[in-house]
Design a protein around this motif. Structure first.
Motif, PDB file in Angstrom:
ATOM      1  N   ALA A  44       0.841  -1.210   0.000  1.00 17.78           N
ATOM      2  CA  ALA A  44       0.000   0.000   0.000  1.00 17.78           C
ATOM      3  C   ALA A  44       0.870   1.251   0.000  1.00 17.78           C
ATOM      4  CB  ALA A  44      -0.972   0.010   1.180  1.00 17.78           C
ATOM      5  N   PHE A  45       2.034   1.168  -0.661  1.00 11.10           N
ATOM      6  CA  PHE A  45       2.971   2.262  -0.896  1.00 11.10           C
ATOM      7  C   PHE A  45       3.728   2.676   0.357  1.00 11.10           C
ATOM      8  CE2 PHE A  45      -1.264   3.212  -2.894  1.00 11.10           C
ATOM      9  CZ  PHE A  45      -1.084   2.396  -3.986  1.00 11.10           C
ATOM     10  N   TYR A 376      -1.373   8.894   3.702  1.00 10.41           N
ATOM     11  CA  TYR A 376      -0.581   8.221   4.719  1.00 10.41           C
ATOM     12  C   TYR A 376      -0.652   6.717   4.471  1.00 10.41           C
ATOM     13  CZ  TYR A 376      -1.528  12.732   6.937  1.00 10.41           C
ATOM     14  OH  TYR A 376      -1.661  14.077   7.201  1.00 10.41           O
ATOM     15  N   SER A 377       0.492   6.045   4.570  1.00  8.21           N
ATOM     16  CA  SER A 377       0.493   4.608   4.295  1.00  8.21           C
ATOM     17  C   SER A 377       1.514   3.895   5.159  1.00  8.21           C
ATOM     18  CB  SER A 377       0.766   4.337   2.815  1.00  8.21           C
ATOM     19  OG  SER A 377       1.968   4.945   2.402  1.00  8.21           O
ATOM     20  N   VAL A 378       1.217   2.625   5.450  1.00  4.07           N
ATOM     21  CA  VAL A 378       2.131   1.773   6.188  1.00  4.07           C
ATOM     22  C   VAL A 378       2.048   0.367   5.608  1.00  4.07           C
ATOM     23  CG1 VAL A 378       0.372   1.330   7.959  1.00  4.07           C
ATOM     24  CG2 VAL A 378       2.781   0.877   8.475  1.00  4.07           C
ATOM     25  N   GLY A 379       3.174  -0.271   5.430  1.00  3.41           N
ATOM     26  CA  GLY A 379       3.176  -1.614   4.859  1.00  3.41           C
ATOM     27  C   GLY A 379       4.542  -2.252   4.998  1.00  3.41           C
ATOM     28  N   GLY A 393      -0.361  -4.053   3.488  1.00  8.53           N
ATOM     29  CA  GLY A 393      -0.287  -2.632   3.792  1.00  8.53           C
ATOM     30  C   GLY A 393      -1.648  -1.992   3.800  1.00  8.53           C
ATOM     31  N   VAL A 394      -1.706  -0.789   4.341  1.00 12.50           N
ATOM     32  CA  VAL A 394      -2.941  -0.018   4.365  1.00 12.50           C
ATOM     33  C   VAL A 394      -2.575   1.450   4.181  1.00 12.50           C
ATOM     34  CG1 VAL A 394      -2.894   0.222   6.886  1.00 12.50           C
ATOM     35  CG2 VAL A 394      -5.069   0.456   5.658  1.00 12.50           C
ATOM     36  N   ALA A 395      -3.440   2.194   3.483  1.00 10.49           N
ATOM     37  CA  ALA A 395      -3.180   3.608   3.220  1.00 10.49           C
ATOM     38  C   ALA A 395      -4.482   4.398   3.300  1.00 10.49           C
ATOM     39  CB  ALA A 395      -2.541   3.805   1.847  1.00 10.49           C
TER      40      ALA A 395
END
Length: 480
Positions: A44-45, A376-379, A393-395
């Protein structure tokens, strides 16, 4: 590696880039599109292009190329399916339900017929190829090439739906070819920059409600013309080639952490082309036959000084590419698990209106008043086996649109991306890996409560658009 093998590997990687043909856009906030391979989609970038040996750094942050330890090329194909559905009402400038007046073979109008269609399925499907190539030159310098689609949007509604005065068909697409260079200052710090040459093409179509526009024209003194008499479908097709630049820095404060900052500058982009009008007998009469005391057509009476040629004429509009800035962080927890976090700012406030001109004369200006946004993204990656890597991931992506000016042409709203992915190193071909990802977009319902500008008839939409999206991404990556 001997020179002949090196030349062969470079030729293969360049052929991957040279063979790309863009097929369509993938929608994100506004009409921007993510510029990553399947590994990036799977996260998710999150972390941007700071993960080890990620060739998408060639565009997203060229400074990261300095830490890629061998030449690498990547080819990606994304398949996107975006769903759009409108529910609500549509009224003309007098508050009556939107209608269409049929015209017989002699051009005589009949009784108005209400337009009841909600536009059908307003979404689209698309195939989008992307490619990256990074070649280390020596211990300090690395060179990169890429083909990306940084902007893209498509919405398609029925030609006779109740909102036809706002939008029928819209497509915006930018294809860019880039070259970039990075320099490793020391083992912990690098800088990079690049240029992009991009071609933007687009088309929009919608019904011109000439009688409604005439009723609202100051030049006609408020004569209460009936709305929606005659059909004039205007289709505008424009394109342009423009040049821009981008840059980035990367800092490695520890052997497990990477921090990156990237900036892509705003690009001036004036699109030029033609418009055409597809009219029924009565609609053509309004644009060609004299109705006024001095031989003016209905268009001439409603808009003094403006001449709409039913057979088409030149058209132009300004659609600048907004500036973006991104901050990325990647942390390697151990030899199995790596996590990335990103925040990206887009200067959408540079897009305030869609203004269409012909030979210097204003046809229409539609206000949008976009606002700046954040994503905003985290993965991360989990190395499940020596050859298999799993990703997730999630964004959260903010919309630049405003409730007061949102319309069905770009019915955008805040959205969540949730992603899953994998990477597999092919044992039989050293250096070759295959990556896949699936991403779903949960888009907040977009309220549509807007009134058209007078030049388009002053009609009103009051409802909402429900949207969702799915993207499947597949990459092949070759290290040499």
């Amino acid at each position: 590696m001997n020179n002949k093998k090196q030349q062969l590997h470079v030729a293969i990687a360049l052929a991957v880039l040279g063979g790309l043909v863009t097929a369509g856009p993938v929608q994100a906030g506004g009409f921007s599109t993510p510029t990553y391979g399947a590994p990036g989609w799977g996260r998710a970038f999150g972390g941007g292009s700071l993960f080890k040996n990620d060739p998408s750094a060639a565009y997203n942050n060229p400074a990261a190329m300095a830490f890629i330890d061998q030449s690498v090329g990547q080819f990606t194909v994304d398949y996107a399916r975006i769903k759009l559905k409108y529910t609500g009402t549509a009224t003309d400038y007098q508050g009556n339900p939107a209608s269409q007046t049929p015209v017989d073979a002699n051009g005589i109008p009949g009784d108005p017929v209400p337009l009841t269609g909600d536009g059908g399925q307003g979404g689209f499907t698309a195939w989008v190829p992307t490619g990256f190539l990074v070649i280390p030159i020596n211990d300090r310098f690395a060179f990169g090439l890429s083909q990306v689609v940084p902007l893209g949007m498509r919405s398609t509604w029925d030609e006779d739906w109740k909102g036809r005065d706002f939008a029928v068909d819209t497509k915006i697409e930018t294809v860019g070819l880039t070259g970039s260079l990075s320099f490793k200052v020391n083992d912990a710090f690098s800088v990079g920059g690049g240029v992009i040459v991009q071609h933007t093409n687009g088309f929009v179509s919608q019904n011109l409600n000439l009688t409604g526009a005439a009723a609202l024209s100051p030049g006609l003194g408020g004569i209460p013309f009936p709305s929606g008499v005659g059909s004039n479908l205007m289709r505008v097709k424009v394109d342009n080639t423009s040049v821009g630049w981008f840059t980035g820095i990367v800092w490695k404060p520890t052997d497990r952490d990477s921090l990156g900052l990237n900036y892509h500058a705003k690009i001036k982009n004036k699109l030029e082309g033609k418009y055409n009008i597809y009219a029924d007998a009565l609609g053509r009469q309004y644009t060609t036959q004299p109705l006024g005391p001095n031989g003016e057509t209905l268009v001439g009476l409603a808009y003094p000084g403006l001449s709409l040629n039913p057979d088409g004429a030149n058209a132009s509009t300004q659609l600048d590419i907004p500036a973006t800035a991104g901050l990325d962080w990647v942390h390697v927890f151990n030899d199995r698990f790596t996590l990335g976090v990103s925040a990206t700012w887009t200067q959408w406030s540079s897009f305030q209106d869609l203004t269409l001109k012909s030979n210097g004369n204003l046809i229409v200006s539609i206000p949008y008043n976009y606002k700046d946004t954040m994503m905003y993204s985290v993965g991360g990656d989990y190395r499940f086996t020596d050859r298999l890597t799993l990703r997730a991931g999630v964004a959260f992506d903010e919309t630049p649109t405003r409730d007061s000016t949102r319309d069905p042409r770009i019915p955008d709203n805040n959205r969540w991306f949730t992603s899953l992915g994998f990477g597999y190193e092919v044992k039989e071909i050293p250096g070759l890996s295959v990556d896949g990802a699936y991403s779903h977009q949960f888009v907040k319902d977009a309220p549509i409560n807007t009134q058209n500008v007078d030049r388009l008839g002053g009609s009103t939409l009051n409802g909402k658009v429900e949207a969702s999206g799915d993207v499947v991404s597949l990459s092949t990556t070759y290290k040499f």
